[in-house]
Motif scaffolding. Structure first.
Motif, PDB file in Angstrom:
ATOM      1  N   PRO A  14     -46.066  39.669 -27.709  1.00  0.00           N
ATOM      2  CA  PRO A  14     -45.795  39.194 -29.068  1.00  0.00           C
ATOM      3  C   PRO A  14     -44.304  38.927 -29.265  1.00  0.00           C
ATOM      4  CG  PRO A  14     -47.227  41.110 -29.123  1.00  0.00           C
ATOM      5  CD  PRO A  14     -46.734  40.976 -27.717  1.00  0.00           C
ATOM      6  N   ARG A  15     -44.005  37.819 -29.904  1.00  0.00           N
ATOM      7  CA  ARG A  15     -42.620  37.449 -30.204  1.00  0.00           C
ATOM      8  C   ARG A  15     -42.220  38.082 -31.531  1.00  0.00           C
ATOM      9  NH1 ARG A  15     -42.902  31.138 -30.094  1.00  0.00           N
ATOM     10  NH2 ARG A  15     -41.505  31.623 -31.811  1.00  0.00           N
ATOM     11  N   ASP A  54     -40.079  37.196 -33.843  1.00  0.00           N
ATOM     12  CA  ASP A  54     -39.987  36.250 -34.957  1.00  0.00           C
ATOM     13  C   ASP A  54     -41.360  35.811 -35.446  1.00  0.00           C
ATOM     14  OD1 ASP A  54     -40.315  34.856 -32.483  1.00  0.00           O
ATOM     15  OD2 ASP A  54     -39.463  33.030 -33.323  1.00  0.00           O
ATOM     16  N   ALA A  55     -42.260  35.495 -34.524  1.00  0.00           N
ATOM     17  CA  ALA A  55     -43.607  35.058 -34.897  1.00  0.00           C
ATOM     18  C   ALA A  55     -44.407  36.207 -35.499  1.00  0.00           C
ATOM     19  CB  ALA A  55     -44.326  34.482 -33.681  1.00  0.00           C
ATOM     20  N   THR A  56     -44.224  37.420 -34.967  1.00  0.00           N
ATOM     21  CA  THR A  56     -44.921  38.589 -35.502  1.00  0.00           C
ATOM     22  C   THR A  56     -44.526  38.840 -36.944  1.00  0.00           C
ATOM     23  OG1 THR A  56     -45.111  39.594 -33.314  1.00  0.00           O
ATOM     24  CG2 THR A  56     -45.268  41.074 -35.193  1.00  0.00           C
ATOM     25  N   SER A  57     -43.233  38.827 -37.225  1.00  0.00           N
ATOM     26  CA  SER A  57     -42.760  39.048 -38.596  1.00  0.00           C
ATOM     27  C   SER A  57     -43.263  37.970 -39.537  1.00  0.00           C
ATOM     28  CB  SER A  57     -41.232  39.099 -38.634  1.00  0.00           C
ATOM     29  OG  SER A  57     -40.777  40.228 -37.922  1.00  0.00           O
ATOM     30  N   ARG A  58     -43.220  36.732 -39.101  1.00  0.00           N
ATOM     31  CA  ARG A  58     -43.689  35.631 -39.946  1.00  0.00           C
ATOM     32  C   ARG A  58     -45.182  35.760 -40.227  1.00  0.00           C
ATOM     33  NH1 ARG A  58     -42.986  29.152 -38.679  1.00  0.00           N
ATOM     34  NH2 ARG A  58     -43.947  28.445 -40.604  1.00  0.00           N
ATOM     35  N   PHE A  59     -45.981  36.052 -39.187  1.00  0.00           N
ATOM     36  CA  PHE A  59     -47.426  36.197 -39.341  1.00  0.00           C
ATOM     37  C   PHE A  59     -47.752  37.311 -40.339  1.00  0.00           C
ATOM     38  CE2 PHE A  59     -51.616  37.793 -38.330  1.00  0.00           C
ATOM     39  CZ  PHE A  59     -52.362  36.653 -38.070  1.00  0.00           C
ATOM     40  N   GLN A 115     -47.225  36.667 -44.156  1.00  0.00           N
ATOM     41  CA  GLN A 115     -48.071  35.692 -44.850  1.00  0.00           C
ATOM     42  C   GLN A 115     -49.340  36.358 -45.362  1.00  0.00           C
ATOM     43  OE1 GLN A 115     -48.548  32.772 -41.730  1.00  0.00           O
ATOM     44  NE2 GLN A 115     -46.610  31.782 -42.206  1.00  0.00           N
ATOM     45  N   SER A 147     -52.653  35.399 -43.592  1.00  0.00           N
ATOM     46  CA  SER A 147     -52.818  35.693 -42.162  1.00  0.00           C
ATOM     47  C   SER A 147     -53.234  37.151 -42.001  1.00  0.00           C
ATOM     48  CB  SER A 147     -51.503  35.449 -41.416  1.00  0.00           C
ATOM     49  OG  SER A 147     -51.142  34.087 -41.480  1.00  0.00           O
ATOM     50  N   SER A 152     -57.753  38.057 -35.060  1.00  0.00           N
ATOM     51  CA  SER A 152     -56.836  37.480 -36.040  1.00  0.00           C
ATOM     52  C   SER A 152     -57.568  36.377 -36.792  1.00  0.00           C
ATOM     53  CB  SER A 152     -55.567  36.940 -35.371  1.00  0.00           C
ATOM     54  OG  SER A 152     -55.877  35.965 -34.405  1.00  0.00           O
ATOM     55  N   TYR A 191     -59.023  33.043 -35.604  1.00  0.00           N
ATOM     56  CA  TYR A 191     -58.039  32.438 -34.712  1.00  0.00           C
ATOM     57  C   TYR A 191     -58.210  32.934 -33.277  1.00  0.00           C
ATOM     58  CZ  TYR A 191     -53.513  30.497 -33.397  1.00  0.00           C
ATOM     59  OH  TYR A 191     -52.514  29.769 -32.817  1.00  0.00           O
TER      60      TYR A 191
END
Length: 134
Positions: A23-24, A26-31, A34, A37, A53, A69
């Motif tokens: 897991p990245r 930045d992408a984890t925090s953004r996901f 939301q 999500s 997910s 997803y």
């Protein structure tokens, strides 16, 4: 087995072995930030054993539906009903959130995924999954 919604990046990183790639941050925090999500993680004892997910999608003339997803279960925990329980948990969440439907795509030859989705009440049709790499 218990299923909990991932509430923090630490929850996701503790389950990193379940994902296709690490897991990245930045992408984890953004996901997780939301509201539409969702990431549900199944635990056997304290060990993350699987995840599902989902993302709510809304269209002006249709309303909101849940897109399943991704679904993943650790090889050590296969064939124990974890995948089915995760799909059912996402379906329950979709109902609670007012979604009118839930959908996903799967390859025609992926009989394990199709069996899981059928056990969780899904209907499999002969449709195709189309994607664009951007």
């Amino acid at each position: 087995m218990k299923i909990r919604r991932a509430a923090s990046p630490d929850d996701v990183f503790a389950a990193a072995h379940l994902f296709d790639a690490p897991p990245r941050p930045d992408a984890t925090s953004r996901f997780l930030a939301q509201d539409h999500s969702h990431l549900l993680i199944a635990y056997v004892g304290d060990q993350p054993a699987g995840f599902v997910s989902g993302v709510e999608t809304t269209h002006p003339d249709k309303g909101t539906e849940m897109f399943l997803y991704e679904l993943g279960v650790d090889d050590a925990f296969l064939r124990r009903g974890i995948g089915t329980a995760l799909v059912e948990a996402l379906r329950s969440l979709a109902t609670e959130r007012g979604c009118y439907a839930m959908w996903t795509g799967t390859a025609a030859g992926d009989t394990a995924a199709q069996a899981t989705y059928k056990k969780a009440g899904g209907a499999i049709d002969d449709g195709a999954f189309v994607s664009w790499e951007l």
